[in-house]
Design a protein around this motif. Sequence first.
Motif, mmCIF file in Angstrom:
data_model
loop_
_atom_site.group_PDB
_atom_site.id
_atom_site.type_symbol
_atom_site.label_atom_id
_atom_site.label_comp_id
_atom_site.label_asym_id
_atom_site.label_seq_id
_atom_site.Cartn_x
_atom_site.Cartn_y
_atom_site.Cartn_z
ATOM 1 N N GLU A 185 -41.327 26.761 3.678
ATOM 2 C CA GLU A 185 -39.381 26.903 4.283
ATOM 3 C C GLU A 185 -39.231 28.896 3.988
ATOM 4 O OE1 GLU A 185 -37.845 24.700 1.671
ATOM 5 O OE2 GLU A 185 -35.138 24.962 2.695
ATOM 6 N N ASN A 186 -39.822 29.434 2.716
ATOM 7 C CA ASN A 186 -39.331 30.565 3.290
ATOM 8 C C ASN A 186 -40.588 31.570 2.460
ATOM 9 O OD1 ASN A 186 -36.212 30.537 3.623
ATOM 10 N ND2 ASN A 186 -36.150 29.350 1.137
ATOM 11 N N LYS A 204 -42.053 34.150 4.736
ATOM 12 C CA LYS A 204 -41.055 35.098 5.806
ATOM 13 C C LYS A 204 -41.239 36.803 5.696
ATOM 14 C CE LYS A 204 -37.456 31.168 6.529
ATOM 15 N NZ LYS A 204 -36.639 31.264 5.538
ATOM 16 N N HIS A 209 -43.981 30.216 8.925
ATOM 17 C CA HIS A 209 -43.482 30.216 9.700
ATOM 18 C C HIS A 209 -42.791 31.717 8.542
ATOM 19 C CE1 HIS A 209 -39.297 30.036 10.779
ATOM 20 N NE2 HIS A 209 -38.493 29.903 9.386
ATOM 21 N N TRP A 250 -38.624 38.393 12.588
ATOM 22 C CA TRP A 250 -36.850 37.991 12.669
ATOM 23 C C TRP A 250 -36.109 38.701 12.869
ATOM 24 C CZ3 TRP A 250 -35.477 33.032 8.836
ATOM 25 C CH2 TRP A 250 -35.005 32.653 9.249
ATOM 26 N N SER A 297 -33.316 38.105 10.779
ATOM 27 C CA SER A 297 -32.930 37.291 9.171
ATOM 28 C C SER A 297 -33.980 37.498 8.108
ATOM 29 C CB SER A 297 -32.282 35.775 9.844
ATOM 30 O OG SER A 297 -31.200 36.107 8.772
ATOM 31 N N GLN A 298 -33.494 37.620 6.918
ATOM 32 C CA GLN A 298 -34.391 37.544 6.142
ATOM 33 C C GLN A 298 -35.640 38.604 6.093
ATOM 34 O OE1 GLN A 298 -32.581 34.702 5.014
ATOM 35 N NE2 GLN A 298 -35.006 34.229 3.711
ATOM 36 N N ASN A 343 -39.219 34.305 15.652
ATOM 37 C CA ASN A 343 -38.087 33.544 15.207
ATOM 38 C C ASN A 343 -36.257 33.783 16.153
ATOM 39 O OD1 ASN A 343 -37.858 30.897 14.372
ATOM 40 N ND2 ASN A 343 -37.027 32.017 12.515
ATOM 41 N N GLU A 344 -36.056 32.485 16.891
ATOM 42 C CA GLU A 344 -34.564 32.731 17.160
ATOM 43 C C GLU A 344 -34.122 34.051 17.715
ATOM 44 O OE1 GLU A 344 -32.413 31.919 12.980
ATOM 45 O OE2 GLU A 344 -32.912 30.117 12.909
ATOM 46 N N GLN A 371 -35.967 23.627 16.813
ATOM 47 C CA GLN A 371 -36.739 23.734 15.624
ATOM 48 C C GLN A 371 -36.224 22.494 15.419
ATOM 49 O OE1 GLN A 371 -33.746 26.751 13.411
ATOM 50 N NE2 GLN A 371 -35.228 28.384 14.121
ATOM 51 N N HIS A 421 -32.514 21.178 14.497
ATOM 52 C CA HIS A 421 -30.978 21.012 13.494
ATOM 53 C C HIS A 421 -30.025 20.087 13.811
ATOM 54 C CE1 HIS A 421 -33.482 23.102 10.870
ATOM 55 N NE2 HIS A 421 -33.522 24.247 11.295
ATOM 56 N N GLU A 442 -38.318 21.514 12.975
ATOM 57 C CA GLU A 442 -37.426 21.813 11.384
ATOM 58 C C GLU A 442 -36.847 20.516 11.488
ATOM 59 O OE1 GLU A 442 -35.862 26.036 10.772
ATOM 60 O OE2 GLU A 442 -37.971 27.195 11.429
ATOM 61 N N TRP A 483 -37.607 19.088 7.935
ATOM 62 C CA TRP A 483 -37.032 20.743 7.385
ATOM 63 C C TRP A 483 -36.575 20.182 6.484
ATOM 64 C CZ3 TRP A 483 -39.856 24.664 8.575
ATOM 65 C CH2 TRP A 483 -38.789 25.605 7.899
ATOM 66 N N TRP A 493 -32.013 22.939 2.690
ATOM 67 C CA TRP A 493 -31.443 24.016 2.655
ATOM 68 C C TRP A 493 -29.696 23.976 3.274
ATOM 69 C CZ3 TRP A 493 -28.837 25.453 7.556
ATOM 70 C CH2 TRP A 493 -28.759 24.904 8.903
HETATM 71 O O1 G3I Z 1 -34.865 31.975 -4.507
HETATM 72 C C1 G3I Z 1 -33.573 33.026 -4.299
HETATM 73 C C2 G3I Z 1 -32.997 32.035 -6.135
HETATM 74 O O2 G3I Z 1 -33.371 33.401 -6.901
HETATM 75 C C3 G3I Z 1 -30.845 33.009 -6.451
HETATM 76 O O3 G3I Z 1 -30.620 32.541 -7.576
HETATM 77 C C4 G3I Z 1 -30.912 31.948 -4.862
HETATM 78 C C5 G3I Z 1 -28.716 32.578 -5.280
HETATM 79 O O4 G3I Z 1 -28.566 32.707 -3.572
HETATM 80 O O5 G3I Z 1 -31.311 32.021 -3.504
HETATM 81 C C6 G3I Z 1 -32.265 32.497 -3.820
HETATM 82 O O6 G3I Z 1 -32.658 32.099 -1.930
HETATM 83 C C7 G3I Z 1 -32.594 31.488 -1.570
HETATM 84 C C8 G3I Z 1 -33.285 30.473 -0.705
HETATM 85 O O7 G3I Z 1 -33.115 30.249 0.710
HETATM 86 C C9 G3I Z 1 -33.971 29.237 -1.702
HETATM 87 O O8 G3I Z 1 -33.383 28.491 -1.680
HETATM 88 C C10 G3I Z 1 -31.409 32.301 -0.029
HETATM 89 O O9 G3I Z 1 -30.513 32.861 -0.985
HETATM 90 C C11 G3I Z 1 -31.890 31.112 1.032
HETATM 91 O O10 G3I Z 1 -30.616 32.261 2.067
HETATM 92 C C12 G3I Z 1 -32.213 31.043 1.770
HETATM 93 O O11 G3I Z 1 -31.896 30.525 2.608
HETATM 94 C C13 G3I Z 1 -32.968 29.912 3.109
HETATM 95 C C14 G3I Z 1 -32.735 30.401 5.121
HETATM 96 O O12 G3I Z 1 -33.602 29.356 6.190
HETATM 97 C C15 G3I Z 1 -32.684 31.518 5.121
HETATM 98 O O13 G3I Z 1 -32.688 31.798 5.844
HETATM 99 C C16 G3I Z 1 -33.484 27.681 3.255
HETATM 100 O O14 G3I Z 1 -33.865 28.098 2.489
HETATM 101 C C17 G3I Z 1 -34.304 27.835 4.311
HETATM 102 O O15 G3I Z 1 -34.336 26.145 4.716
HETATM 103 C C18 G3I Z 1 -33.491 28.056 5.902
HETATM 104 O O16 G3I Z 1 -34.567 27.924 7.050
HETATM 105 C C19 G3I Z 1 -34.470 27.865 7.975
HETATM 106 C C20 G3I Z 1 -35.513 28.870 8.779
HETATM 107 O O17 G3I Z 1 -36.378 29.159 8.023
HETATM 108 C C21 G3I Z 1 -35.094 28.993 10.635
HETATM 109 N N1 G3I Z 1 -34.290 28.049 11.038
HETATM 110 C C22 G3I Z 1 -33.250 27.840 9.969
HETATM 111 C C23 G3I Z 1 -33.793 27.268 9.154
HETATM 112 C C24 G3I Z 1 -32.241 26.247 8.660
HETATM 113 O O18 G3I Z 1 -31.106 27.353 7.864
#
Ligand code: G3I
Length: 305
Positions: A43-44, A47, A80, A84, A86-87, A126-127, A204, A206, A235, A268, A276
Amino acid sequence: ASTLAAAAQQSGRYFGTAVAANKLSDSTYVGILNREFDMVTAENEMKMDATEPNQGQFSYGNADRIVNHARNQGKRVRGHALAWHSQQPGWMQNMSGAALRNAMLNHVTQVASYYRGKIYAWDVVNEAFADGSSGGRRDSNLQRTGNDWIEAAFRAARAADPGAKLCYNDYNTDNWSHAKTQGVYRMVQDFKSRGVPIDCVGFQAHFNSGNPVPSNYHTTLQNFANLGVDVQITELDIEGSGSSQAQQYQGVTQACLAVSRCTGITVWGIRDSDSWRASGTPLLFDGNGNKKAAYTSVLNVLNGG
Ligand code: G3I
């Protein structure tokens, strides 16, 4: 067949899920993962910010946990994502020009090489397309290095892992009449005509009330497949509950099965509580790991019912 994976395999397809490394110690989660799915997406953990937190220093611990779990269980892996907007790790976010282009290409090369032979398909880019009516590219630091950044990333990925299918992956590309869908279509058409190495397009998927499953979904998937690429639903989640949600999941599954080059579906997340989305119930299992109506509708379609 009595599981999503076994049912999908009857037509040569897979059924996958996103997996989070920190949930691999949750026995309910792992029990459903091992039983129901035969494809895994991190999921992350794969990246750019996770795998190259400092420039030139690669970090694969959490990604390896997921890849090793999947492979030990006989499951395949979708990678994945290599590039990108993002991230991105902090060091990359304010880079530009040739330095950023080279850093991106080095990232693609290093990560795809590290996992060479272990990845069914990579989301190479991606995106990269804009929302709205332009049909053009999204502005980003990567886009500002030149419009050819996407094909450069695909060429680097092919060189690093010639056995992996290389995908372009995006959201809101489900409705055939949307400008973003048309923009991605034209890019894939152009890549195929010029021999840029692209093998698949990820949708994706969603969905929610503002972005429902379009009635022309099958048309979209078929038109892309007709360009000579595989298509994958990468996703999937659908907001809602009960029979209305189940019907939409049924429609998405039917659309994939109706396209011979639609090679599989990934949701997803496993339980609603793993999603998410901060609230809502968009997945196939409830928070306790029980199968929802949406699960049954997907399984029935995969079983030919
Ligand atoms: O792991 C940290 C944690 O230590 C911290 O305390 C917390 C506080 O914000 O954040 C945690 O990290 C988060 C991570 O998910 C794990 O939960 C990030 O902030 C958060 O931004 C991240 O979100 C992810 C997101 O992508 C980021 O872009 C989602 O889990 C994930 O499902 C989502 O997946 C994306 C695909 O990659 C691309 N397409 C869209 C999809 C949904 O947004």
